[in-house]
Structure formats: C-alpha cells, structure tokens
Design a protein around this motif. Structure first.
Motif, PDB file in Angstrom:
ATOM      1  N   ALA A   1       0.892  -1.390  -0.273  1.00 38.57           N
ATOM      2  CA  ALA A   1      -0.158   0.017   0.038  1.00 38.57           C
ATOM      3  C   ALA A   1       0.657   1.423   0.030  1.00 38.57           C
ATOM      4  O   ALA A   1       0.407   2.470  -0.179  1.00 38.57           O
ATOM      5  N   ASN A   2       2.158   1.096   0.049  1.00 34.51           N
ATOM      6  CA  ASN A   2       3.107   2.203   0.361  1.00 34.51           C
ATOM      7  C   ASN A   2       3.940   2.442  -1.138  1.00 34.51           C
ATOM      8  O   ASN A   2       4.987   2.878  -0.735  1.00 34.51           O
ATOM      9  N   GLN A   3       3.201   2.118  -2.200  1.00 32.59           N
ATOM     10  CA  GLN A   3       4.165   2.627  -3.366  1.00 32.59           C
ATOM     11  C   GLN A   3       4.044   3.900  -3.722  1.00 32.59           C
ATOM     12  O   GLN A   3       4.561   4.062  -4.979  1.00 32.59           O
ATOM     13  N   GLY A   4       3.354   4.874  -3.242  1.00 29.97           N
ATOM     14  CA  GLY A   4       3.454   6.226  -3.706  1.00 29.97           C
ATOM     15  C   GLY A   4       2.794   6.408  -5.107  1.00 29.97           C
ATOM     16  O   GLY A   4       1.507   5.668  -5.176  1.00 29.97           O
TER      17      GLY A   4
ATOM     18  N   ARG B   1       4.012   4.819  -7.639  1.00 33.56           N
ATOM     19  CA  ARG B   1       4.453   3.669  -8.441  1.00 33.56           C
ATOM     20  C   ARG B   1       3.510   2.513  -8.772  1.00 33.56           C
ATOM     21  O   ARG B   1       2.817   2.580  -7.782  1.00 33.56           O
ATOM     22  N   TRP B   2       3.554   1.868  -9.512  1.00 37.82           N
ATOM     23  CA  TRP B   2       2.695   0.726  -9.990  1.00 37.82           C
ATOM     24  C   TRP B   2       3.458  -0.569  -9.234  1.00 37.82           C
ATOM     25  O   TRP B   2       2.642  -1.460  -8.925  1.00 37.82           O
ATOM     26  N   GLY B   3       4.643  -0.370  -9.089  1.00 37.01           N
ATOM     27  CA  GLY B   3       5.537  -1.689  -8.518  1.00 37.01           C
ATOM     28  C   GLY B   3       6.712  -1.288  -8.372  1.00 37.01           C
ATOM     29  O   GLY B   3       7.414  -0.187  -8.758  1.00 37.01           O
ATOM     30  N   SER B   4       7.440  -2.068  -7.715  1.00 37.01           N
ATOM     31  CA  SER B   4       8.957  -1.893  -7.542  1.00 37.01           C
ATOM     32  C   SER B   4       9.729  -3.383  -7.157  1.00 37.01           C
ATOM     33  O   SER B   4       9.166  -4.182  -6.818  1.00 37.01           O
ATOM     34  N   CYS B   5      10.946  -3.176  -7.627  1.00 29.35           N
ATOM     35  CA  CYS B   5      11.864  -4.475  -7.552  1.00 29.35           C
ATOM     36  C   CYS B   5      12.930  -3.864  -6.556  1.00 29.35           C
ATOM     37  O   CYS B   5      13.667  -3.077  -7.201  1.00 29.35           O
ATOM     38  N   THR B   6      13.355  -4.688  -5.731  1.00 33.54           N
ATOM     39  CA  THR B   6      14.421  -4.652  -4.999  1.00 33.54           C
ATOM     40  C   THR B   6      15.599  -5.600  -5.453  1.00 33.54           C
ATOM     41  O   THR B   6      15.236  -6.817  -5.037  1.00 33.54           O
ATOM     42  N   LEU B   7      16.493  -5.223  -6.103  1.00 33.19           N
ATOM     43  CA  LEU B   7      17.514  -6.096  -6.659  1.00 33.19           C
ATOM     44  C   LEU B   7      18.182  -6.848  -5.683  1.00 33.19           C
ATOM     45  O   LEU B   7      18.511  -7.927  -5.662  1.00 33.19           O
TER      46      LEU B   7
ATOM     47  N   ASP C   1      17.747  -8.030  -2.663  1.00 30.10           N
ATOM     48  CA  ASP C   1      17.044  -9.429  -2.133  1.00 30.10           C
ATOM     49  C   ASP C   1      15.993  -9.950  -3.331  1.00 30.10           C
ATOM     50  O   ASP C   1      15.333 -11.089  -2.806  1.00 30.10           O
ATOM     51  N   GLY C   2      16.038  -9.346  -4.322  1.00 28.97           N
ATOM     52  CA  GLY C   2      15.064  -9.986  -5.311  1.00 28.97           C
ATOM     53  C   GLY C   2      13.606  -9.936  -4.925  1.00 28.97           C
ATOM     54  O   GLY C   2      12.685 -10.809  -5.345  1.00 28.97           O
ATOM     55  N   SER C   3      13.132  -8.849  -4.312  1.00 22.96           N
ATOM     56  CA  SER C   3      11.806  -8.840  -3.854  1.00 22.96           C
ATOM     57  C   SER C   3      10.918  -7.956  -4.824  1.00 22.96           C
ATOM     58  O   SER C   3      11.435  -7.166  -5.351  1.00 22.96           O
ATOM     59  N   ILE C   4       9.665  -8.460  -4.950  1.00 22.55           N
ATOM     60  CA  ILE C   4       8.857  -7.417  -5.854  1.00 22.55           C
ATOM     61  C   ILE C   4       7.541  -7.096  -4.988  1.00 22.55           C
ATOM     62  O   ILE C   4       7.041  -7.767  -4.381  1.00 22.55           O
ATOM     63  N   ARG C   5       7.325  -5.528  -5.145  1.00 15.55           N
ATOM     64  CA  ARG C   5       6.188  -5.188  -4.510  1.00 15.55           C
ATOM     65  C   ARG C   5       5.122  -4.499  -5.448  1.00 15.55           C
ATOM     66  O   ARG C   5       5.577  -3.911  -6.344  1.00 15.55           O
ATOM     67  N   ILE C   6       3.907  -4.910  -5.707  1.00 15.46           N
ATOM     68  CA  ILE C   6       2.849  -4.426  -6.356  1.00 15.46           C
ATOM     69  C   ILE C   6       1.995  -3.671  -5.762  1.00 15.46           C
ATOM     70  O   ILE C   6       1.332  -4.121  -4.494  1.00 15.46           O
ATOM     71  N   SER C   7       1.784  -2.329  -6.472  1.00 14.16           N
ATOM     72  CA  SER C   7       0.830  -1.533  -5.682  1.00 14.16           C
ATOM     73  C   SER C   7      -0.698  -1.861  -5.526  1.00 14.16           C
ATOM     74  O   SER C   7      -1.101  -2.513  -6.204  1.00 14.16           O
ATOM     75  N   THR C   8      -1.419  -1.658  -4.484  1.00 16.71           N
ATOM     76  CA  THR C   8      -2.807  -2.111  -4.195  1.00 16.71           C
ATOM     77  C   THR C   8      -3.684  -1.352  -5.051  1.00 16.71           C
ATOM     78  O   THR C   8      -4.790  -1.691  -5.202  1.00 16.71           O
ATOM     79  N   ARG C   9      -3.092  -0.109  -5.616  1.00 17.01           N
ATOM     80  CA  ARG C   9      -3.885   0.439  -6.589  1.00 17.01           C
ATOM     81  C   ARG C   9      -4.340  -0.173  -7.803  1.00 17.01           C
ATOM     82  O   ARG C   9      -5.153  -0.155  -8.570  1.00 17.01           O
TER      83      ARG C   9
ATOM     84  N   GLU D   1      -1.418  12.250 -11.810  1.00 14.15           N
ATOM     85  CA  GLU D   1       0.098  12.052 -11.629  1.00 14.15           C
ATOM     86  C   GLU D   1       0.719  12.368 -13.092  1.00 14.15           C
ATOM     87  O   GLU D   1       0.192  12.415 -14.195  1.00 14.15           O
ATOM     88  N   PRO D   2       1.774  12.903 -13.093  1.00 12.38           N
ATOM     89  CA  PRO D   2       2.789  13.189 -14.151  1.00 12.38           C
ATOM     90  C   PRO D   2       2.778  12.304 -15.228  1.00 12.38           C
ATOM     91  O   PRO D   2       3.053  10.981 -14.707  1.00 12.38           O
ATOM     92  N   PRO D   3       2.342  12.521 -16.366  1.00 16.33           N
ATOM     93  CA  PRO D   3       2.478  11.186 -17.702  1.00 16.33           C
ATOM     94  C   PRO D   3       3.805  10.734 -17.555  1.00 16.33           C
ATOM     95  O   PRO D   3       4.775  11.598 -17.308  1.00 16.33           O
ATOM     96  N   GLY D   4       3.914   9.524 -17.826  1.00 15.54           N
ATOM     97  CA  GLY D   4       5.361   8.758 -17.935  1.00 15.54           C
ATOM     98  C   GLY D   4       6.093   8.460 -16.669  1.00 15.54           C
ATOM     99  O   GLY D   4       7.156   8.185 -16.746  1.00 15.54           O
ATOM    100  N   ALA D   5       5.442   8.589 -15.552  1.00 11.08           N
ATOM    101  CA  ALA D   5       5.927   8.194 -14.347  1.00 11.08           C
ATOM    102  C   ALA D   5       6.123   6.602 -14.441  1.00 11.08           C
ATOM    103  O   ALA D   5       5.518   5.952 -14.994  1.00 11.08           O
ATOM    104  N   ASP D   6       7.173   6.362 -13.896  1.00 10.45           N
ATOM    105  CA  ASP D   6       7.796   5.202 -13.981  1.00 10.45           C
ATOM    106  C   ASP D   6       6.817   4.055 -13.257  1.00 10.45           C
ATOM    107  O   ASP D   6       6.209   4.173 -12.217  1.00 10.45           O
ATOM    108  N   VAL D   7       6.689   2.872 -13.807  1.00  6.25           N
ATOM    109  CA  VAL D   7       6.164   1.746 -13.190  1.00  6.25           C
ATOM    110  C   VAL D   7       6.801   1.515 -12.002  1.00  6.25           C
ATOM    111  O   VAL D   7       6.223   1.100 -11.022  1.00  6.25           O
TER     112      VAL D   7
END
Length: 188
Positions: free
Chosen positions: A106-109, A111-117, A119-127, A182-188
């Motif tokens: 829920a805290n992706q701001g 972003r639609w998702g994030s990847c932490t290289l 530790d290899g974890s992926i977080r997906i926005s609840t949005r 949100e500004p267009p082109g914001a990173d996934v």
C-alpha cells in the motif's frame, strides 16, 4: 420499476460476521437478464419483475457468487501473485526471473510496482487491485524484467516485447495516472 427490497448478505472479503446490504431491484422492463454490481457497501441485483421469490433467492445467490469470483480474480492474494509471477517468467522470460517474494504493498506512492535487486523482492501497488488482469500481468512482468536488467535500456524493453499487451497496458496506466493527477510517464 416495481418495488425495492433490502436483504442481508456477507461481504466477499469481509469476515463472516460483517454483513453488507443486498438490494434487489425488480423491473418490468427487464424481461430475461439479471445483473449485479457493488455500490459502496451495497450490492445491487437487478431482476425481472416476474421472478418468483424462489427465483429471486436463486439468482441473488448466483450473482453474489459470480461477483465474488470476479473480484477474487481481480484481487489475487500474495500467494497467487507469486504463482502468477512464476508463470509470467516462464512464458515470457524463459523462467530466468526468479523473485524471492511478490506481494501487495500500500506504500508505493505513485509507482505501480517496485523491484529490490538486493533481495529479489517485488512489491505491487494495491492501486492495481481491481484493474484488468492484463494490466497486472504487465506490471508483474515489468518488475520481473528488472531482476534481469535494472534500468530501462534497450535490453530491458526487448524482454517485454514478447508480452502482447505491453503498449495497451502502458497506455491504460498512463490514462489512470493522468486521471489521478500524476505526471504522464511516471515510472512503473
């Protein structure tokens, strides 16, 4: 329109003790179809006016089950996200991307998702919950591709070429971002 009757039903993702109202709307103009949708805490079920009470109960139960199934499909659990990510990696990345975890966040701001290289974890926005499955698949695939290429260079985008709805999903997310200011082109 006929009359409106209120009943009680259990919310799809609420504990059994939490109830939500079910409103049955009978219509003389509606002759054969039944529909249902959520409106806040209420579920509206529209049926033909000619239905008997037994038919009403049968169709309300069917439509509540259908809504629950549809919502469950659009809001997979963390375990289902992991399975979905594995499947996408196999289908589009030859199984090369192997995240250590995939979960909703829920805290992706913005972003639609994030990847932490590290530790290899992926977080997906609840949005993304409730959005079409092909949009969620694109975001998962995007983050999986980051496990193989951290930046957004040509190698990264080549990995996503195999997914047939990449452009459509990106356009969908840009539209949602635009509507959400949100500004267009914001990173996934």
């Amino acid at each position: 329109m006929g009359f409106v009757r209120y009943g009680r039903g259990v919310a799809h993702d609420a504990p059994a003790s939490v109830e939500t109202s079910v409103e049955v709307r009978r219509s003389r103009r509606r002759t054969a179809t039944v529909s249902a949708y959520r409106d806040g805490d209420r579920t509206i079920v529209a049926i033909p006016a000619r239905f008997s009470r037994a038919q009403e109960q049968e169709w309300v139960a069917k439509m509540l089950a259908r809504l629950e199934h549809k919502e469950r499909r659009r809001r997979p659990s963390d375990d289902e996200l992991v399975a979905r990510a594995r499947d996408l990696s196999e289908r589009y990345l030859a199984g090369a991307a192997r995240p250590t975890s995939v979960r909703w966040s829920a805290n992706q701001g913005r972003r639609w998702g994030s990847c932490t290289l590290v530790d290899g974890s992926i977080r997906i926005s609840t949005r993304l919950q409730g959005m079409p499955s092909w949009v969620l698949d694109y975001v998962l695939l995007h983050e999986l591709a980051h496990l193989l290429h951290p930046g957004h260079g040509p190698e990264f985008w080549r990995l996503l070429e195999g997914y047939p709805r990449t452009d459509r999903a990106r356009g969908f997310l840009e539209g949602v971002s635009f509507v959400q200011d949100e500004p267009p082109g914001a990173d996934v």
